[in-house]
Design a protein around this motif. Structure first.
Motif, PDB file in Angstrom:
ATOM      1  N   GLN A   1       0.792  -1.226   0.000  1.00 20.65           N
ATOM      2  CA  GLN A   1       0.000   0.000   0.000  1.00 20.65           C
ATOM      3  C   GLN A   1       0.828   1.283   0.000  1.00 20.65           C
TER       4      GLN A   1
ATOM      5  N   SER B   1       3.623   3.735  -1.481  1.00 18.67           N
ATOM      6  CA  SER B   1       4.310   4.014  -2.738  1.00 18.67           C
ATOM      7  C   SER B   1       5.819   4.104  -2.531  1.00 18.67           C
TER       8      SER B   1
ATOM      9  N   PRO C   1       2.287   7.190  -7.220  1.00 18.14           N
ATOM     10  CA  PRO C   1       2.012   5.761  -6.991  1.00 18.14           C
ATOM     11  C   PRO C   1       2.154   4.886  -8.231  1.00 18.14           C
TER      12      PRO C   1
ATOM     13  N   MET D   1       5.377  -0.229  -5.313  1.00 24.85           N
ATOM     14  CA  MET D   1       5.170  -0.097  -3.873  1.00 24.85           C
ATOM     15  C   MET D   1       6.420  -0.553  -3.114  1.00 24.85           C
TER      16      MET D   1
ATOM     17  N   LYS E   1      -2.344   2.983  -9.164  1.00 17.96           N
ATOM     18  CA  LYS E   1      -1.269   2.431  -8.351  1.00 17.96           C
ATOM     19  C   LYS E   1      -0.700   1.173  -8.988  1.00 17.96           C
ATOM     20  N   ASP E   2       0.601   1.192  -9.291  1.00 16.88           N
ATOM     21  CA  ASP E   2       1.265  -0.022  -9.755  1.00 16.88           C
ATOM     22  C   ASP E   2       1.592  -0.851  -8.518  1.00 16.88           C
TER      23      ASP E   2
END
Length: 473
Positions: free
Chosen positions: A114, A116, A122, A126, A169-170
């Motif tokens: 969760q 980054s 993001p 992560m 988000k990756d």
């Protein structure tokens, strides 16, 4: 020890009729300061299970917290087992030891990642193992830290793995992301199968990385080995790094601009292999990269050997590469590079619609600038390659004072790719440039000296062979 106590001890020992030598040895031992043993915290004492399935993040965090509360110590991942875990953070004054036979394996569940790796950006992965604003940290052991990279990939292609789509988000985890750590030591441990960058050090100072192995899949894009980002006073030695993307990369990302220059870096006695660039400076450089020495290294089966790839307003200066063997070859266009063994370029970054485009330029800007590359020396380097040395800039003032001294370029085809091209990606101008293959291709640069160099053409000469040395100015 107090004099009266020593005197009393002498009288008691003399009563046992010990020799003078024995008395002196006992007194010497008695007068030594007592060194407190390092406190040890075994994660299995906090509930960790090496069954290859259970997420042990809570148990590992408990062991680390106990270490912190004790004022420091050694947290152990014991041998002979696979400990699956989600994200956790290291703390100050700790040694994190993965014992021989032990494997720490990243949880394949993307929902547990969760935080980054790039703060408010993001879109580039992560954090798995993290830590921020720390002192006196060591990561050691003969065990394995496994990023479980293929679990986060899509279909396997001929030249790479497909990247899974995402909206904002990756979720792919970087293996180790440490920010603002002083007195950091990483020794002997093996990192495997990262899904993104493997060791990312941001704003770190006084770092030793010695004897580690990084063994990543050559098909996983973005699987860099070691990324030094705004970091200072770093020594990397005796490492073996195999990575899909850059093996060792020096940079200054815009997300961490408060940490200043990346400087005073030594790389020595390393073996590297990459589908992109084995040792790269750039492309992200919004500050200064300077005082870099790379010596006694071997680069094998890489798309590009050594690359200085300036694409932002920062400056690259005072860099020495020496005593290096480089083997480079063509790979597909998925990977940046066209088998250039040595590569120095300075071009403005391309302004394209990309997942992280808003983080590539200064705040509020839609187009960037490029800084100078100057005072660079390549000395005593042997290249075996399908392509030649490439030096190129958008204007003559951007690359200055480059010396090639004792560089041998052996040109010979080892694949069936066409050749006759150089790769300037990512830049605002044309990315893939078609040109005849030369031993040295010097384009738009000032004060480039070629001294005591040799160019040899093998039995399988490049199909698009041109002049041995080509200059546009």
């Amino acid at each position: 020890m107090h004099f009266q106590k020593i005197n009393l001890l002498i009288k008691k020992l003399y009563a046992f009729r010990l020799s003078a030598a024995a008395l002196l040895m006992i007194l010497f031992w008695a007068c030594q300061p007592q060194v407190e043993k390092q406190k040890v915290f075994d994660i299995t004492d906090y509930g960790a299970i090496a069954d290859g399935m259970t997420d042990n993040a809570e148990s590992i965090s408990k062991a680390i917290k106990a270490c912190q509360e004790a004022g420091g110590g050694k947290v152990i991942i014991p041998g002979d087992g696979v400990f699956v875990t989600g994200p956790f953070d290291l703390v100050s004054k700790m040694e994190f030891c993965v014992e021989g036979g032990a494997t720490l394996l990243a949880n394949p569940d993307t929902s547990v990642y969760q935080k980054s790796a790039f703060r408010y950006n993001p879109g580039e992965g992560m954090i798995w193992i993290g830590g921020e604003n720390l002192t006196d940290v060591a990561i050691t052991g003969l065990g394995v830290i496994n990023g479980n990279g293929i679990s986060f990939m899509g279909e396997e292609l001929d030249d790479s793995y497909e990247l899974l789509p995402f909206k904002v988000k990756d979720p792919r985890p970087h293996v180790l992301t440490l920010t603002n750590v002083k007195n950091l030591r990483i020794r002997d441990v093996t990192f495997r199968h990262s899904a993104y960058w493997t060791v990312h050090l941001i704003g770190c100072d006084d770092v030793v990385i010695d004897g580690i192995t990084i063994d990543n899949s050559l098909k996983i894009r973005n699987s860099d080995g070691i990324d030094l980002d705004h970091s200072k006073n770093v020594r990397i030695s005796n490492c073996h790094i195999k990575s899909g993307d850059d093996s060792i990369c020096l940079k200054n990302r815009r997300e961490f601009e408060e940490y200043g220059a990346c400087e005073n870096i030594v790389v020595t006695n390393c073996l590297m292999s990459s589908r992109s660039c084995a040792l790269k400076i750039g492309s992200e450089n919004m500050d200064t990269i300077r005082n870099v020495t790379v010596n006694n290294c071997t680069i094998l089966a890489s798309n590009r050997g050594i690359g200085i790839q300036n694409r932002d307003e920062g400056v690259v200066s005072d860099v020495l590469f020496s005593n290096i063997i480089i083997e480079s070859q063509f790979f597909s266009d998925v990977w940046w590079g066209k088998s250039e063994p040595l590569y120095v370029t300075a071009y403005r970054r391309a302004n394209i619609n990309h997942k992280d485009a808003s983080w590539r330029f200064p705040k509020g800007a839609t187009e960037g600038k490029v800084g100078q590359v100057k005072n660079i020396v390549f000395r005593d380097i042997v290249c075996r390659s399908e392509n030649g040395v490439y030096v190129s800039a958008e204007s003559k003032d951007k690359i200055q004072n480059i010396l090639f001294d004792g560089v041998v370029v052996n040109l010979n085809r080892s694949t069936d790719y066409e050749g006759g091209m150089y790769d300037r990606r990512p830049c605002q101008m044309e990315g893939i440039v078609k040109a005849k293959t030369s031993g040295f291709y010097i384009d738009n640069a000032t004060d480039v000296e070629i001294r005591n160099c040799d160019i040899k053409v093998g039995d399988r000469a490049p199909l698009n062979m041109g002049q041995l040395v080509y200059r546009t100015n």
